[in-house]
Design a protein around this motif. Structure first.
Motif, PDB file in Angstrom:
ATOM      1  N   ALA A 110      55.886  41.679  50.817  1.00  5.30           N
ATOM      2  CA  ALA A 110      54.729  41.218  50.028  1.00  5.30           C
ATOM      3  C   ALA A 110      53.484  41.264  50.916  1.00  5.30           C
ATOM      4  CB  ALA A 110      54.950  39.814  49.505  1.00  5.30           C
ATOM      5  N   PHE A 111      52.331  41.227  50.305  1.00  3.51           N
ATOM      6  CA  PHE A 111      51.103  41.477  51.074  1.00  3.51           C
ATOM      7  C   PHE A 111      50.822  40.391  52.114  1.00  3.51           C
ATOM      8  CE2 PHE A 111      46.995  39.309  50.712  1.00  3.51           C
ATOM      9  CZ  PHE A 111      47.265  38.298  49.819  1.00  3.51           C
ATOM     10  N   LYS A 112      51.470  39.241  51.969  1.00  5.68           N
ATOM     11  CA  LYS A 112      51.258  38.176  52.950  1.00  5.68           C
ATOM     12  C   LYS A 112      51.610  38.639  54.370  1.00  5.68           C
ATOM     13  CE  LYS A 112      50.408  34.925  49.768  1.00  5.68           C
ATOM     14  NZ  LYS A 112      50.432  35.713  48.524  1.00  5.68           N
ATOM     15  N   ASP A 145      55.605  33.693  48.262  1.00  9.75           N
ATOM     16  CA  ASP A 145      55.590  34.753  49.263  1.00  9.75           C
ATOM     17  C   ASP A 145      55.106  34.298  50.638  1.00  9.75           C
ATOM     18  OD1 ASP A 145      56.594  36.588  47.495  1.00  9.75           O
ATOM     19  OD2 ASP A 145      54.623  37.184  46.756  1.00  9.75           O
ATOM     20  N   PRO A 265      44.856  41.327  42.375  1.00  7.89           N
ATOM     21  CA  PRO A 265      45.586  40.280  41.643  1.00  7.89           C
ATOM     22  C   PRO A 265      45.436  38.968  42.407  1.00  7.89           C
ATOM     23  CG  PRO A 265      47.141  41.673  42.857  1.00  7.89           C
ATOM     24  CD  PRO A 265      45.759  42.258  43.080  1.00  7.89           C
ATOM     25  N   THR A 266      44.839  37.980  41.782  1.00 12.84           N
ATOM     26  CA  THR A 266      44.330  36.840  42.532  1.00 12.84           C
ATOM     27  C   THR A 266      45.015  35.529  42.195  1.00 12.84           C
ATOM     28  OG1 THR A 266      42.205  37.943  42.767  1.00 12.84           O
ATOM     29  CG2 THR A 266      42.193  35.567  43.001  1.00 12.84           C
ATOM     30  N   GLY A 267      45.244  34.741  43.242  1.00  9.67           N
ATOM     31  CA  GLY A 267      45.787  33.395  43.070  1.00  9.67           C
ATOM     32  C   GLY A 267      44.902  32.417  43.801  1.00  9.67           C
ATOM     33  N   ASN A 268      45.057  32.399  45.123  1.00 11.35           N
ATOM     34  CA  ASN A 268      44.308  31.463  45.955  1.00 11.35           C
ATOM     35  C   ASN A 268      42.945  32.013  46.373  1.00 11.35           C
ATOM     36  OD1 ASN A 268      44.456  28.892  46.910  1.00 11.35           O
ATOM     37  ND2 ASN A 268      46.038  29.292  48.411  1.00 11.35           N
ATOM     38  N   PHE A 269      42.616  33.186  45.915  1.00 16.84           N
ATOM     39  CA  PHE A 269      41.318  33.828  46.169  1.00 16.84           C
ATOM     40  C   PHE A 269      41.142  34.282  47.613  1.00 16.84           C
ATOM     41  CE2 PHE A 269      36.645  34.404  45.727  1.00 16.84           C
ATOM     42  CZ  PHE A 269      36.602  34.964  44.467  1.00 16.84           C
ATOM     43  N   GLY A 270      42.243  34.440  48.343  1.00 12.85           N
ATOM     44  CA  GLY A 270      42.146  34.879  49.734  1.00 12.85           C
ATOM     45  C   GLY A 270      41.973  36.382  49.853  1.00 12.85           C
ATOM     46  N   ASN A 271      42.804  37.101  49.131  1.00  9.76           N
ATOM     47  CA  ASN A 271      42.803  38.557  49.219  1.00  9.76           C
ATOM     48  C   ASN A 271      41.464  39.135  48.742  1.00  9.76           C
ATOM     49  OD1 ASN A 271      43.804  41.116  49.610  1.00  9.76           O
ATOM     50  ND2 ASN A 271      45.377  41.003  48.039  1.00  9.76           N
ATOM     51  N   SER A 320      53.261  34.109  42.395  1.00 11.24           N
ATOM     52  CA  SER A 320      52.333  33.911  43.515  1.00 11.24           C
ATOM     53  C   SER A 320      50.888  33.789  43.038  1.00 11.24           C
ATOM     54  CB  SER A 320      52.456  35.062  44.514  1.00 11.24           C
ATOM     55  OG  SER A 320      53.758  35.100  45.018  1.00 11.24           O
ATOM     56  N   MET A 321      50.683  33.963  41.746  1.00 12.73           N
ATOM     57  CA  MET A 321      49.349  33.772  41.172  1.00 12.73           C
ATOM     58  C   MET A 321      49.313  32.568  40.226  1.00 12.73           C
ATOM     59  SD  MET A 321      48.921  37.788  40.373  1.00 12.73           S
ATOM     60  CE  MET A 321      47.352  37.700  39.513  1.00 12.73           C
ATOM     61  N   HIS A 398      52.829  41.271  39.841  1.00 12.75           N
ATOM     62  CA  HIS A 398      51.485  40.875  40.298  1.00 12.75           C
ATOM     63  C   HIS A 398      50.536  42.068  40.235  1.00 12.75           C
ATOM     64  CE1 HIS A 398      54.370  38.121  42.087  1.00 12.75           C
ATOM     65  NE2 HIS A 398      53.419  37.213  42.090  1.00 12.75           N
ATOM     66  N   THR A 424      50.433  44.153  45.628  1.00 15.12           N
ATOM     67  CA  THR A 424      50.730  43.046  46.535  1.00 15.12           C
ATOM     68  C   THR A 424      52.204  42.764  46.777  1.00 15.12           C
ATOM     69  OG1 THR A 424      50.318  41.589  44.677  1.00 15.12           O
ATOM     70  CG2 THR A 424      48.525  41.865  46.266  1.00 15.12           C
ATOM     71  N   ALA A 425      53.089  43.352  46.014  1.00 12.54           N
ATOM     72  CA  ALA A 425      54.517  43.113  46.306  1.00 12.54           C
ATOM     73  C   ALA A 425      55.328  44.324  45.905  1.00 12.54           C
ATOM     74  CB  ALA A 425      55.023  41.872  45.578  1.00 12.54           C
TER      75      ALA A 425
HETATM   76  C1  LIG Z   1      49.763  35.620  47.391  1.00 12.75           C
HETATM   77  C2  LIG Z   1      49.926  36.716  46.427  1.00 12.75           C
HETATM   78  C3  LIG Z   1      48.912  37.037  45.527  1.00 12.75           C
HETATM   79  C4  LIG Z   1      47.610  36.276  45.436  1.00 12.75           C
HETATM   80  O1  LIG Z   1      46.807  36.424  46.581  1.00 12.75           O
HETATM   81  P1  LIG Z   1      45.642  35.372  46.886  1.00 12.75           P
HETATM   82  O2  LIG Z   1      45.148  35.739  48.221  1.00 12.75           O
HETATM   83  O3  LIG Z   1      46.313  34.017  46.871  1.00 12.75           O
HETATM   84  O4  LIG Z   1      44.648  35.483  45.810  1.00 12.75           O
HETATM   85  C5  LIG Z   1      49.120  38.103  44.669  1.00 12.75           C
HETATM   86  N1  LIG Z   1      50.282  38.786  44.682  1.00 12.75           N
HETATM   87  C6  LIG Z   1      51.285  38.490  45.537  1.00 12.75           C
HETATM   88  C7  LIG Z   1      52.543  39.274  45.467  1.00 12.75           C
HETATM   89  C8  LIG Z   1      51.148  37.454  46.447  1.00 12.75           C
HETATM   90  O5  LIG Z   1      52.137  37.168  47.289  1.00 12.75           O
END
Ligand SMILES: *Cc1c(COP(=O)(O)O)cnc(C)c1O
Length: 496
Positions: A110-112, A145, A265-271, A320-321, A398, A424-425
Motif C-alpha cells: 500500500a502507498f503508506k 494500512d 483517493p483521500t482519507g487523512n488528506f496526507g497524500n 483506509s478512506m 481505493h 494507493t494499494a
Molecule cells: C491511507 C490510504 C489512503 C488515504 O490517504 P491519505 O493520505 O490518508 O489521504 C488511500 N488509499 C489507501 C490504500 C491508503 O492506505
C-alpha cells in the motif's frame, strides 16, 4: 535556505526538521508546517533524468535542511531498496486514458510504504542529532494500512518500539492478518472496539496528556507519531509526484512545463497535501482532484466551505478512506488562513468542540486548485469491473474511488488534460471487494482463495507480502475498548 517548522496553532519558536520529525505533533496540538515551501532546485528536464533515489534526495534535502547529505542519502538508500519489487519504486501504468501512479510496490503493498519505509531512518537520525537517548515509542492509530506499513518500517529498529491500534471490525481480513502476524520484538498490535476516529482521537489525547508523558519520561520513553501528520511522512510523499511528472516527461507524454492533474483517493488528506506542496515547489500541477468515498466530508467541505464531521460513519470497501476527521487538512486551513495560527486554532477548536467549522469567503477563494467529488460503493465497483474488462488492469477499491471521481471531473468539465491517478494499494490487499465487483459468485470464497482467483484472472504475480501471511502464525491478539488504550500502553511498556 534553511527551512524551519512551526506549529499551525501557535507562534512559538520554530524547530528544525529533525526536531519536528522527532516530536511528530507540536506540543500545542498543532501540526508542524515549513516556514517556507522551497522551490525545485533543478529544471524539470534535469529531474527527469534522475533515478527515484536521486530525485528523493533532490526533493527531501530542500525540506530537511538540518540533515547532512550523508545522513539523508543513507536514509534514502536504506528505504528505497529491494523491499520494493521494482527498481522504479513508483511505476506509472497508462490504462484507459489515464496514468496510474502505482504506489504499492513496497513491503506491505500500500502507498503508506512510500513514506514509512524511510520514516524510521529519519527518526533515528533525528534522535541522534538531538542527543535524544530515550527509547522512542511510536503510537499509531490505523485505518488499516498505516499500522502494518509502520510496523514493517520500525520492526527491530534499535531504540524504537511501536504500538499500533486498529478498529477490530473496520479493516479487511487481509489487512488484519498482515498486522496480527507482524514479527519484531519491538512491535505491538492492539485491536479496539471502536472506529478509526475513536482510535485516532485517543492517540492524540495520549500525546497531550502531561501526566502520561511524565510517567513515560521517568521510565525512559519518548512518545512519537508515525501518523501522516509527521513531517517525516509528508516530505517523502512529495517525491513521487515529482517522479511521476519526470517519468511522463522522459517518456515524451508531456512537454516540459505542461500542466497535469493529480487525482488522489483521500482519507487523512496526507497524500493530496503532498501533491499540493509539490505544486508550490513549482511542479506543474493544474487541479488537485480530491476523491472521497461515501464518507464525503471533504467533498462537502470543498462544495460549501463547511467542514462537518457530525454524520454517520460509513464502513466502505475502501477502509483506509473511512475517515471523518482528515487531520492533514489543518495544514491547508493554516495556509489559506494566510498562516494565521490564531484563526487556524479557532477553527480546529470548533472542530473538536462542535465537530464542525466554516471557513471565511476569503479562505474559500484560495481553494481554486482543488476539485472535490466522491464515489459511491456501487460506482467504485463498476469502475473496477469496467476498466478490468476493457484493459485487463485490476485496481484496488481505493484507486477505484479516484478513477471514478476523475471520470466525473472529465464529464463535468470536458477537461482532457493528462492526469496522474494515485494508485494507493495493490488489488491483492482487497481481493474480496475487487473480485465481487466483477461477479457476485466470488462471495462464497475465502479471501485467500480469491488471491488465487485474482492471480489466475490477471496473470499478475501474487505479491510477497501476501504469500508471507498465508501461513504465518498470529502473534498479537489483544483487544481493548478505546477508553482503555492508555492502560494498554502502560501495560505494554511495563509502567505501573
Ligand atoms: C491511507 C490510504 C489512503 C488515504 O490517504 P491519505 O493520505 O490518508 O489521504 C488511500 N488509499 C489507501 C490504500 C491508503 O492506505
Amino acid at each position: 535556505m534553511e527551512i524551519l517548522y512551526k506549529s499551525t496553532r501557535g507562534n512559538k519558536e520554530a524547530v528544525t526538521a529533525s526536531q519536528a520529525i522527532l516530536q511528530g505533533l507540536s506540543p500545542d496540538g498543532g501540526l508542524f508546517v515549513p516556514t517556507a515551501v522551497p522551490k525545485l532546485k533543478k529544471s524539470l528536464k534535469e529531474l527527469s533524468e534522475l533515478s527515484y533515489q536521486e530525485l528523493a534526495y533532490e526533493v527531501m534535502s530542500s525540506f530537511l535542511t538540518d540533515f547532512t547529505e550523508e545522513e539523508l542519502k543513507g536514509c534514502i538508500q536504506r528505504a528505497y531498496d529491494s523491499k520494493f519489487d521494482t527498481t522504479e519504486i513508483a511505476p506509472l501504468a497508462e490504462k484507459d486514458g489515464a496514468y496510474y501512479l502505482e504506489l504499492f510496490h513496497g513491503a506491505t503493498i500500500a502507498f503508506k510504504d512510500m513514506a514509512l519505509s524511510i520514516l524510521p531512518h529519519l527518526m533515528t537520525v533525528s534522535a541522534k542529532k538531538n542527543h535524544e537517548d530515550r527509547e522512542i515509542v511510536i503510537l499509531t492509530a490505523t485505518s488499516g494500512d498505516t499500522g502494518k506499513a509502520a510496523m514493517a518500517g520500525f520492526a527491530d529498529v534499535p531504540g524504537t518500539r511501536i504500538i499500533v491500534f486498529y478498529p477490530k471490525h473496520g479493516v479487511s481480513p487481509i489487512q488484519e492478518k498482515q498486522m496480527v502476524t507482524q514479527k519484531g520484538a519491538n512491535t505491538y498490535v492492539v485491536g479496539i472496539t471502536g472506529n478509526f476516529d475513536d482510535a485516532q482521537t485517543a492517540v492524540k489525547k495520549m500525546f497531550h496528556d502531561p501526566k502520561l508523558g511524565e510517567e513515560l519520561a521517568q521510565a525512559g520513553f519518548l512518545f512519537s507519531s508515525a501518523n501522516s501528520i509527521n513531517v517525516g511522512r509528508l516530505v517523502p510523499q512529495i517525491v513521487y509526484y515529482v517522479y511521476a511528472y519526470a517519468t511522463l516527461l522522459r517518456q515524451g507524454k508531456i512537454q516540459e512545463g505542461e500542466k497535469i492533474h493529480a487525482v488522489v483517493p483521500t482519507g487523512n488528506f496526507g497524500n493530496i497535501l503532498a501533491a499540493y506542496y509539490g505544486k508550490q515547489m513549482g511542479l506543474p500541477i493544474d487541479k488537485l482532484i480530491c476523491a472521497s468515498n461515501d464518507n464525503k466530508v471533504l467533498y462537502d467541505f470543498f462544495s460549501t466551505g463547511v467542514y462537518d464531521k457530525n454524520r454517520e460513519f460509513i464502513l466502505t470497501t475502501s477502509p483506509s478512506m473511512d475517515i471523518l476527521i482528515s487531520s492533514n487538512l489543518e495544514r491547508l486551513i493554516y495556509r489559506i488562513a494566510g498562516e494565521d495560527s490564531e484563526k487556524c486554532k479557532e477553527l480546529m477548536e470548533a472542530l473538536s468542540a462542535q465537530g464542525k467549522y466554516e471557513i471565511t469567503a476569503d479562505m474559500r477563494e484560495q481553494l481554486g486548485d482543488f476539485y472535490g467529488n466522491y464515489a459511491t460503493e456501487e460506482e467504485a465497483g463498476q469502475t473496477i469491473a469496467r476498466v478490468f474488462r476493457k484493459t485487463g488492469y485490476m485496481m484496488d477499491p481505493h484507486t477505484a474511488v479516484a478513477a471514478t471521481v476523475y471520470e466525473k471531473y472529465k464529464a463535468q468539465t470536458g477537461d482532457e488534460r493528462i492526469a496522474v491517478i494515485a494508485s494507493t494499494a495493490s488489488p491483492y490487499k482487497f481481493t474480496r471487494s475487487v473480485m465481487c465487483s466483477l461477479d457476485s459468485k466470488y462471495e462464497t470464497m475465502s479471501d485467500f482463495e480469491l488471491v488465487d482467483e485474482l492471480n489466475r484472472l490477471t496473470g499478475t504475480a501474487v505479491p510477497r507480502a501476501i504469500e508471507e501471511i498465508r501461513t504465518a502464525p498470529v502473534l498479537h491478539d489483544r483487544v481493548v475498548d478505546a477508553a482503555d488504550m492508555p492502560a494498554a500502553v502502560k501495560d505494554i511498556l511495563g509502567i505501573k
